[in-house]
Scaffold this active site. Structure first.
Site, PDB file in Angstrom:
ATOM      1  N   CYS A  90       8.723   9.748  -7.314  1.00 12.46           N
ATOM      2  CA  CYS A  90       8.004   9.839  -6.284  1.00 12.46           C
ATOM      3  C   CYS A  90       7.131  11.038  -5.886  1.00 12.46           C
ATOM      4  O   CYS A  90       6.147  11.097  -5.136  1.00 12.46           O
ATOM      5  CB  CYS A  90       8.543   9.212  -5.112  1.00 12.46           C
ATOM      6  SG  CYS A  90       9.108   7.599  -5.306  1.00 12.46           S
ATOM      7  N   HIS A 138       2.745   2.943  -0.705  1.00 13.23           N
ATOM      8  CA  HIS A 138       3.414   3.897  -1.507  1.00 13.23           C
ATOM      9  C   HIS A 138       3.167   3.492  -3.181  1.00 13.23           C
ATOM     10  O   HIS A 138       4.153   3.349  -3.801  1.00 13.23           O
ATOM     11  CB  HIS A 138       4.934   4.002  -1.213  1.00 13.23           C
ATOM     12  CG  HIS A 138       5.725   4.794  -1.970  1.00 13.23           C
ATOM     13  ND1 HIS A 138       5.282   5.985  -2.236  1.00 13.23           N
ATOM     14  CD2 HIS A 138       7.004   4.760  -2.287  1.00 13.23           C
ATOM     15  CE1 HIS A 138       6.331   6.798  -2.756  1.00 13.23           C
ATOM     16  NE2 HIS A 138       7.477   5.838  -3.003  1.00 13.23           N
TER      17      HIS A 138
END
Length: 421
Positions: A93, A366
């Site tokens: 991420c 996200h």
């Protein structure tokens, strides 16, 4: 090369751009990346020929579509950018924030004067289990089953289903990781579900003011608590969604800015990267600071500022409890006092230090390979005074914190950026 080296140049963000995050089934990753790049170049008042190198962050596209090895080259060449060094960056991420860190190193180290940092991801897929299986690759796969069993023992319930097609896999294993950390915080400091719900409600309100957010509906604390449980104490509205999107930033040197001013070309006000620090989890001894606190400490030291100087922040709220614990790791409050900071309202718009004015991962979305640079887009807009209804008045110092993956109990990758104007 250490950040403290006096031979390093300053580096500036000159232009930023991003797509709206969300479900883009009808758009390719090439199209999403092209939109973000065009917006960033237009913001910097530059053409593509000004770019001397590109760092392209992406986390899991290879596992979902099979496009491995040359993702950046494939996307940029399609958009008329080639011939320059293109580096593919995969760091869970934290892929996009790592791409930005490498762009900063290239400029600060004197290797290039104008560099593109791009983050991109397409996560929506007809088979959601394929996406969750890709996320499982951000944990040591050799100990994955033992890790799942450990989480289950801590929760007092059966191990979460695998995401490999054999056990269902209706959620990311990382939700169980965050749930375990939340339970520990609750037991240690008396934090309650209502504190987590207040953060999710805050971020949903911020997201309702952001036209680029995936979700633009403000939620109440009661709505957050009443949403379905994902992994106790997490409810669905406390968790970030998957999404598609891209974000880009143009990083330049002082020499580039001087040459530009001599040509009397119009340009936006540059935003200085006061610190860019990248770290990773390690086997630390008892009493040692965690990796997030350590990376933040190094960033503050490099920038010559402290937590009290930060006016606005974007942090990695993959879940609402994560944001609360980051308040403590980043020095916004003392260990265990995250709940009091929530109660004070300090991290809401109108508070003394608003956090996740974009809506954060919970509301903005996200798309993992794009998230880190999307945070920078929001903060550059804040520092330039163009965040609209989300504007933090007088913002001059901004912090971005982005994390990815897990090695045992800590993030595998952690990045902290400090921006000033």
């Amino acid at each position: 090369m250490r950040m403290e080296d006096s031979t390093l140049r300053q580096a500036y963000v000159l232009g930023v751009g991003m797509t709206r995050f969300g479900k883009h089934l009808d758009r390719s990753m090439k199209a999403l990346a092209a939109e973000a790049i065009d917006l960033a170049l237009a913001d910097a008042a530059l053409g593509r020929d000004a770019l001397e190198a590109a760092y392209v962050g992406n986390a899991v596209q290879g596992l979902i579509t099979g496009q491995e090895c040359v993702r950046g080259q494939v996307v940029l060449r399609e958009h008329g950018i080639g011939g320059i060094p293109i580096v593919n960056v995969e760091n869970a991420c934290a892929s996009a924030s790592t791409a930005l860190h490498l762009a900063w190193r290239a400029v600060a180290g004197g290797f290039e004067d104008c560099v593109l940092a791009l983050g991109m991801e397409k996560l929506f897929h007809p088979d959601k289990r394929k996406v969750f299986a890709a996320f499982s690759g951000a944990i040591d796969v050799e100990i994955l089953e033992a890790f799942r069993q450990m989480l289950a023992r801590g929760a007092g319930e059966p191990a979460p289903a695998t995401a490999d097609g054999n056990g269902g896999g209706q959620r990311s294993l990382f939700m169980d990781v965050y749930a375990a950390a939340a339970r520990h915080h609750m037991e240690a400091y008396g934090t309650r579900r209502e504190h987590f719900a207040a953060i999710a409600a805050k971020n949903s309100w911020h997201g309702s003011l952001n036209p680029r957010a995936q979700y633009q509906q403000a939620r109440t604390v009661e709505e957050v608590l009443a949403s379905p449980v994902v992994a106790d104490p997490l409810t669905r509205l406390m968790c970030s969604p998957i999404g598609d999107g891209a974000a880009a930033a143009v990083v330049v040197s002082p020499d580039f800015l001087v040459a530009r001013s001599r040509r009397a070309e119009a340009a936006p006000r540059p935003v200085r990267i006061a610190a860019s620090v990248l770290g990773s989890g390690w086997d630390r001894g008892a009493g040692e600071s965690g990796v997030v606190a350590e990376v933040a400490r190094r960033a503050y030291e490099a920038a010559g500022i402290g937590p009290a100087d930060v006016d606005v922040a974007e942090v990695h709220d993959a879940t609402a409890p994560a944001e609360l614990m980051l308040y403590e790791d980043l020095g916004f409050c003392a260990e265990g006092d995250g709940k009091r900071l929530v109660e004070s309202g300090a991290t809401r718009l109108g508070g003394r230090r608003p956090v996740n004015t974009s809506g954060g991962l919970i509301a903005k979305g996200h798309p993992v390979g794009a998230t880190g640079i999307a945070q920078i887009v929001e903060l550059v807009d804040q520092l330039r005074g163009r965040a609209g209804k989300r504007q933090v008045e007088g913002a001059r110092v901004a912090l971005a914190q982005n994390a990815g993956g897990a090695v045992r109990a800590e993030p595998a990758a952690i990045a902290v950026h400090l921006l000033t104007i």
